[in-house]
Design a protein around this motif. Structure first.
Motif, PDB file in Angstrom:
ATOM      1  N   LEU A 213       0.510   1.433  13.803  1.00 28.88           N
ATOM      2  CA  LEU A 213       1.336   0.277  14.120  1.00 28.88           C
ATOM      3  C   LEU A 213       0.629  -0.962  13.572  1.00 28.88           C
ATOM      4  CD1 LEU A 213       2.991  -0.513  17.555  1.00 28.88           C
ATOM      5  CD2 LEU A 213       1.813  -2.282  16.259  1.00 28.88           C
ATOM      6  N   ILE A 214       1.329  -1.723  12.780  1.00 24.02           N
ATOM      7  CA  ILE A 214       0.793  -2.980  12.248  1.00 24.02           C
ATOM      8  C   ILE A 214       1.634  -4.121  12.798  1.00 24.02           C
ATOM      9  CG2 ILE A 214       0.561  -4.409  10.174  1.00 24.02           C
ATOM     10  CD1 ILE A 214      -0.238  -1.981   8.612  1.00 24.02           C
ATOM     11  N   ALA A 215       0.978  -5.182  13.210  1.00 19.58           N
ATOM     12  CA  ALA A 215       1.674  -6.398  13.638  1.00 19.58           C
ATOM     13  C   ALA A 215       0.904  -7.589  13.088  1.00 19.58           C
ATOM     14  CB  ALA A 215       1.756  -6.461  15.167  1.00 19.58           C
ATOM     15  N   TRP A 216       1.646  -8.563  12.589  1.00 22.84           N
ATOM     16  CA  TRP A 216       0.986  -9.810  12.179  1.00 22.84           C
ATOM     17  C   TRP A 216       1.803 -11.004  12.627  1.00 22.84           C
ATOM     18  CZ3 TRP A 216       1.110  -6.899   7.107  1.00 22.84           C
ATOM     19  CH2 TRP A 216       2.341  -6.969   6.475  1.00 22.84           C
ATOM     20  N   ALA A 217       1.115 -12.133  12.687  1.00 20.45           N
ATOM     21  CA  ALA A 217       1.730 -13.352  13.222  1.00 20.45           C
ATOM     22  C   ALA A 217       2.973 -13.721  12.435  1.00 20.45           C
ATOM     23  CB  ALA A 217       0.717 -14.492  13.185  1.00 20.45           C
ATOM     24  N   ARG A 218       3.966 -14.174  13.154  1.00 23.74           N
ATOM     25  CA  ARG A 218       5.252 -14.489  12.518  1.00 23.74           C
ATOM     26  C   ARG A 218       5.125 -15.595  11.477  1.00 23.74           C
ATOM     27  NH1 ARG A 218       6.890 -16.409  18.364  1.00 23.74           N
ATOM     28  NH2 ARG A 218       5.709 -18.356  18.506  1.00 23.74           N
ATOM     29  N   ASP A 225       4.897  -4.016   6.232  1.00 17.62           N
ATOM     30  CA  ASP A 225       4.951  -2.796   5.434  1.00 17.62           C
ATOM     31  C   ASP A 225       3.570  -2.157   5.428  1.00 17.62           C
ATOM     32  OD1 ASP A 225       3.587  -4.580   3.862  1.00 17.62           O
ATOM     33  OD2 ASP A 225       4.852  -4.339   2.085  1.00 17.62           O
ATOM     34  N   PHE A 226       3.424  -1.065   4.678  1.00 13.55           N
ATOM     35  CA  PHE A 226       2.207  -0.265   4.754  1.00 13.55           C
ATOM     36  C   PHE A 226       1.633  -0.028   3.363  1.00 13.55           C
ATOM     37  CE2 PHE A 226       4.277   0.288   8.733  1.00 13.55           C
ATOM     38  CZ  PHE A 226       3.249   0.455   9.652  1.00 13.55           C
ATOM     39  N   PRO A 227       0.334   0.277   3.281  1.00 16.25           N
ATOM     40  CA  PRO A 227      -0.294   0.453   1.973  1.00 16.25           C
ATOM     41  C   PRO A 227       0.293   1.622   1.189  1.00 16.25           C
ATOM     42  CG  PRO A 227      -1.776   1.160   3.729  1.00 16.25           C
ATOM     43  CD  PRO A 227      -0.629   0.456   4.385  1.00 16.25           C
ATOM     44  N   THR A 228       0.284   1.470  -0.125  1.00 14.36           N
ATOM     45  CA  THR A 228       0.824   2.499  -1.013  1.00 14.36           C
ATOM     46  C   THR A 228      -0.147   3.668  -1.132  1.00 14.36           C
ATOM     47  OG1 THR A 228       1.970   0.793  -2.279  1.00 14.36           O
ATOM     48  CG2 THR A 228       1.670   2.944  -3.350  1.00 14.36           C
ATOM     49  N   PRO A 229       0.314   4.905  -1.003  1.00 14.28           N
ATOM     50  CA  PRO A 229      -0.562   6.075  -1.181  1.00 14.28           C
ATOM     51  C   PRO A 229      -1.146   6.110  -2.593  1.00 14.28           C
ATOM     52  CG  PRO A 229       1.511   6.696  -0.142  1.00 14.28           C
ATOM     53  CD  PRO A 229       1.684   5.297  -0.627  1.00 14.28           C
ATOM     54  N   VAL A 230      -2.221   6.864  -2.749  1.00  9.44           N
ATOM     55  CA  VAL A 230      -2.887   6.935  -4.056  1.00  9.44           C
ATOM     56  C   VAL A 230      -2.863   8.336  -4.657  1.00  9.44           C
ATOM     57  CG1 VAL A 230      -4.378   4.951  -3.602  1.00  9.44           C
ATOM     58  CG2 VAL A 230      -5.143   7.247  -2.941  1.00  9.44           C
ATOM     59  N   VAL A 231      -2.576   9.366  -3.849  1.00 10.62           N
ATOM     60  CA  VAL A 231      -2.513  10.727  -4.386  1.00 10.62           C
ATOM     61  C   VAL A 231      -1.292  11.440  -3.811  1.00 10.62           C
ATOM     62  CG1 VAL A 231      -5.027  10.911  -4.641  1.00 10.62           C
ATOM     63  CG2 VAL A 231      -3.932  11.761  -2.553  1.00 10.62           C
ATOM     64  N   ARG A 232      -0.884  12.470  -4.533  1.00  8.92           N
ATOM     65  CA  ARG A 232       0.251  13.271  -4.085  1.00  8.92           C
ATOM     66  C   ARG A 232      -0.248  14.597  -3.528  1.00  8.92           C
ATOM     67  NH1 ARG A 232       5.409  15.238  -7.803  1.00  8.92           N
ATOM     68  NH2 ARG A 232       6.471  16.465  -6.179  1.00  8.92           N
ATOM     69  N   HIS A 233       0.296  14.985  -2.389  1.00  8.93           N
ATOM     70  CA  HIS A 233      -0.016  16.302  -1.830  1.00  8.93           C
ATOM     71  C   HIS A 233       1.154  16.737  -0.958  1.00  8.93           C
ATOM     72  CE1 HIS A 233      -2.446  19.688  -0.574  1.00  8.93           C
ATOM     73  NE2 HIS A 233      -2.106  19.434   0.680  1.00  8.93           N
ATOM     74  N   LEU A 485     -11.938   5.728   4.809  1.00 11.61           N
ATOM     75  CA  LEU A 485     -11.256   5.470   3.540  1.00 11.61           C
ATOM     76  C   LEU A 485      -9.799   5.070   3.772  1.00 11.61           C
ATOM     77  CD1 LEU A 485     -11.815   5.369   0.556  1.00 11.61           C
ATOM     78  CD2 LEU A 485     -11.240   7.796   0.385  1.00 11.61           C
ATOM     79  N   LEU A 486      -9.144   5.707   4.723  1.00 14.31           N
ATOM     80  CA  LEU A 486      -7.795   5.295   5.093  1.00 14.31           C
ATOM     81  C   LEU A 486      -7.825   3.900   5.716  1.00 14.31           C
ATOM     82  CD1 LEU A 486      -4.789   5.622   5.634  1.00 14.31           C
ATOM     83  CD2 LEU A 486      -5.345   7.050   7.612  1.00 14.31           C
ATOM     84  N   ALA A 487      -8.821   3.642   6.555  1.00 17.12           N
ATOM     85  CA  ALA A 487      -8.959   2.314   7.169  1.00 17.12           C
ATOM     86  C   ALA A 487      -9.181   1.244   6.104  1.00 17.12           C
ATOM     87  CB  ALA A 487     -10.118   2.318   8.166  1.00 17.12           C
ATOM     88  N   TRP A 488      -9.897   1.593   5.035  1.00 17.70           N
ATOM     89  CA  TRP A 488     -10.104   0.645   3.948  1.00 17.70           C
ATOM     90  C   TRP A 488      -8.772   0.274   3.293  1.00 17.70           C
ATOM     91  CZ3 TRP A 488      -9.183   1.606  -1.342  1.00 17.70           C
ATOM     92  CH2 TRP A 488      -9.521   0.538  -2.173  1.00 17.70           C
ATOM     93  N   HIS A 489      -7.886   1.245   3.072  1.00 15.62           N
ATOM     94  CA  HIS A 489      -6.572   0.943   2.502  1.00 15.62           C
ATOM     95  C   HIS A 489      -5.769   0.049   3.445  1.00 15.62           C
ATOM     96  CE1 HIS A 489      -6.407   3.388  -1.172  1.00 15.62           C
ATOM     97  NE2 HIS A 489      -7.182   4.241  -0.537  1.00 15.62           N
ATOM     98  N   LEU A 490      -5.817   0.333   4.731  1.00 14.51           N
ATOM     99  CA  LEU A 490      -5.116  -0.503   5.708  1.00 14.51           C
ATOM    100  C   LEU A 490      -5.689  -1.919   5.724  1.00 14.51           C
ATOM    101  CD1 LEU A 490      -4.898   2.126   8.564  1.00 14.51           C
ATOM    102  CD2 LEU A 490      -2.912   1.037   7.506  1.00 14.51           C
ATOM    103  N   GLY A 491      -7.020  -2.008   5.741  1.00 13.22           N
ATOM    104  CA  GLY A 491      -7.659  -3.318   5.755  1.00 13.22           C
ATOM    105  C   GLY A 491      -7.367  -4.117   4.504  1.00 13.22           C
ATOM    106  N   SER A 492      -7.426  -3.467   3.348  1.00  9.55           N
ATOM    107  CA  SER A 492      -7.127  -4.152   2.087  1.00  9.55           C
ATOM    108  C   SER A 492      -5.702  -4.688   2.084  1.00  9.55           C
ATOM    109  CB  SER A 492      -7.323  -3.191   0.912  1.00  9.55           C
ATOM    110  OG  SER A 492      -8.662  -2.774   0.808  1.00  9.55           O
ATOM    111  N   HIS A 493      -4.782  -3.882   2.602  1.00  7.32           N
ATOM    112  CA  HIS A 493      -3.377  -4.287   2.644  1.00  7.32           C
ATOM    113  C   HIS A 493      -3.188  -5.477   3.570  1.00  7.32           C
ATOM    114  CE1 HIS A 493       0.942  -3.790   2.244  1.00  7.32           C
ATOM    115  NE2 HIS A 493       1.061  -3.796   3.562  1.00  7.32           N
TER     116      HIS A 493
END
Length: 536
Positions: A213-218, A225-233, A485-493
């Motif tokens: 769950l992501i929330a940011w100030a209005r 939205d959410f970070p873009t995946p980097v690999v397919r599986h 590593l997943l947290a890094w993608h979330l943080g970067s986003h």
């Protein structure tokens, strides 16, 4: 709308965009998976030493003593104020900031994964109530850790937050608690959204599905939205079925907060495999050598003196080092290029021969059948030597116990699993702290369960990350964590959407998404640290 709150948020954003560090607080922090990823997301300059980075982890709140010590050791080394286990139900935000010498300072991002045990004990009215009366839940015996997280949001009013939990959060007892949380957060002035993300799609060598769950100030004035995946599986059927079941309630209710899981169909890069993640780690064989040298079968109660200890450093193997292994050896601020530790594993002498015979993907029923065949072969071998054993004999019973595991194959069909070398690992759980049968090493020549360091690798904890406590405590901490590593993608986003990503200071709000080159740059790898001793 609360105009004063909006002005406060806008003023703080202006300071952050001008270069101030983003202050992140981790609730229910565990050993620090989210903290580690967010800190890496704020890395300032590729390869540059001595830079503070854009993100500062100002603390963590964790009730488990070993996990709290681990978080303190890795994010605030030498400061005992940050290594204390704290009970969030008896702690207020102001008290924590005071105890850690940060009274009056802001919290910009709040992250954490509140436990889900109490989902069925709270309801829609209670979640709405906290937005109006943040202290009301203190007088209610139905209060939960989940509500405490929302209470801290209400008191601190960070610019953004990330909440992580198991998929069942969306359908626990017939209630979608992720949606209810969004309703409460919306009343506090946040734009919200949640979805299922699988760590394997973000470069983690493990299939691990969790709701975020992501929330940011209005005042950011943009949809979540959410970070873009980097690999397919393509996930196994069991994972896909579980995801559909978890989101069923939200889909039936047409929940406006549920976001579509980012697609991986257009990606070409394949997921990281267990072999790619682990093959450069030391080959371990002391347990097999000890058994082969023994004159009689060893008891499972025996603790061999030759076992590797938690802090014992061992050189890496001579096998090729891939990109992921290089990152794990040289994570920003945590380089460990030549040796690594925590190669402790469980002493299971009865089971090593079974592990060696299991095929990749075999589970407990297959393992039990192998054990039964081994037992039958041993009985026949003794008979050929003129030594007859009969059911009920003490020697027969003892031999049975020495070879065949005691677990019911119908009650525990998934208790054991041998990893597949060329596929991502299955989900690591906190149960690793009790036994590690769920992740039997794919290398039959080693015939063992995974070590603490291997579990850390599969969870994307770098080799320089240290753990406090016993082997069981370390396994438990890893199994409970969000993959860094997943947290890094979330943080970067999040940093990008807030306009405060590394290199973005004094550039206004900005709205572009970080591209691959930027993300790679924020996790620097020094080429001089990647050489083997022979090349140095």
């Amino acid at each position: 709308m609360d105009e004063a709150l909006d002005r406060r948020w806008e003023d703080r954003l202006s300071l952050l965009r001008g270069g101030e560090q983003v202050r992140v607080l981790d609730l229910f922090s565990g050993c620090g998976g989210l903290s580690l990823g967010f800190r890496a997301a704020g890395q300032a300059t590729p390869g540059e030493k001595g830079t503070a980075g854009r993100v500062k982890i100002i603390g963590g709140v964790e009730i488990d003593r070993d996990a709290a010590a681990t978080h303190g050791a890795n994010f605030h080394p030498g400061d005992p104020r940050h290594a204390i286990d704290r009970d969030l139900t008896r702690l207020e935000p102001e008290q924590l900031l005071e105890e850690t010498g940060q009274a009056g300072l802001p919290v910009d991002i709040l992250v954490g994964g509140p436990p889900c045990q109490a989902f069925s004990r709270i309801g829609r009215a209670k979640l709405r109530e906290i937005a109006k009366h943040p202290l009301a839940h203190l007088e209610d015996d139905r209060s939960s850790l989940y509500l405490r997280y929302l209470h801290w949001v209400d008191r601190l009013r960070p610019l953004a937050l990330v909440m992580e939990n198991v998929p069942e959060m969306m359908c626990h007892g017939g209630v979608n608690y992720a949606s209810l949380a969004c309703e409460a957060l919306e009343q506090m002035g946040y734009d919200c959204g949640y979805t299922l993300l699988n760590a394997v799609h973000y470069g983690v060598p493990q299939m691990r599905s969790r709701v975020f769950l992501i929330a940011w100030a209005r005042v950011l004035k943009r949809p979540v939205d959410f970070p873009t995946p980097v690999v397919r599986h393509i996930l196994p059927a069991g994972y896909q079925d579980a995801s559909r079941a978890a989101t069923r309630l939200a889909r039936e209710e047409a929940c406006r907060f549920l976001k579509q899981t980012p697609s991986v169909q257009q990606l070409r890069k394949s997921a990281l495999t267990a072999r790619q993640a682990l093959q450069d780690l030391p080959v371990i064989g002391w347990h097999l050598e000890l058994i082969s040298q023994a004159t009689e079968k060893l008891s499972g109660r025996l603790r061999p003196e030759t076992a590797l200890k938690p802090g014992e450093m061992v050189e890496y193997s001579s096998l090729p080092v891939g990109k992921y292994a290089k990152l794990m050896r040289n994570w920003p601020g945590l380089p460990m290029p030549w040796t690594t530790d925590w190669h402790t594993m469980r002493w299971l002498p009865r089971d090593y021969p079974i592990f060696a015979l299991m095929e990749p993907g075999d589970q407990y029923p297959q393992a039990l059948e192998l054990a039964r065949q081994m037992f039958a072969d041993r009985i026949l071998d003794l008979e050929d030597k003129g030594h007859m054993l009969f059911p009920g004999d003490a020697e027969y019973i003892k031999l049975h116990e020495d070879i065949i595991p005691p677990y019911d194959e119908h009650k525990f069909p998934n208790k054991w699993r041998k990893m597949e070398a060329d596929s991502p690992a299955r989900t690591l759980m906190a149960h690793l702290g009790k036994d590690s049968y769920s992740h039997i090493h794919y290398d039959s020549a080693q015939a063992r369960t995974i070590t603490v360091r291997e579990a850390a690798r599969l969870q994307s904890f770098p080799d320089g990350f240290s753990f406090c406590g016993s082997m069981n405590a370390a396994f438990r901490q890893i199994g409970n964590a969000v993959p860094p590593l997943l947290a890094w993608h979330l943080g970067s986003h999040l940093l990008e959407q807030m306009g405060v990503a590394p290199g973005r200071a004094e550039q206004g709000t900005g709205s572009r998404k970080a591209d691959t080159s930027e993300k790679t740059a924020r996790l620097p790898i020094r080429p001089d640290l990647l050489k083997t001793p022979a090349q140095a």
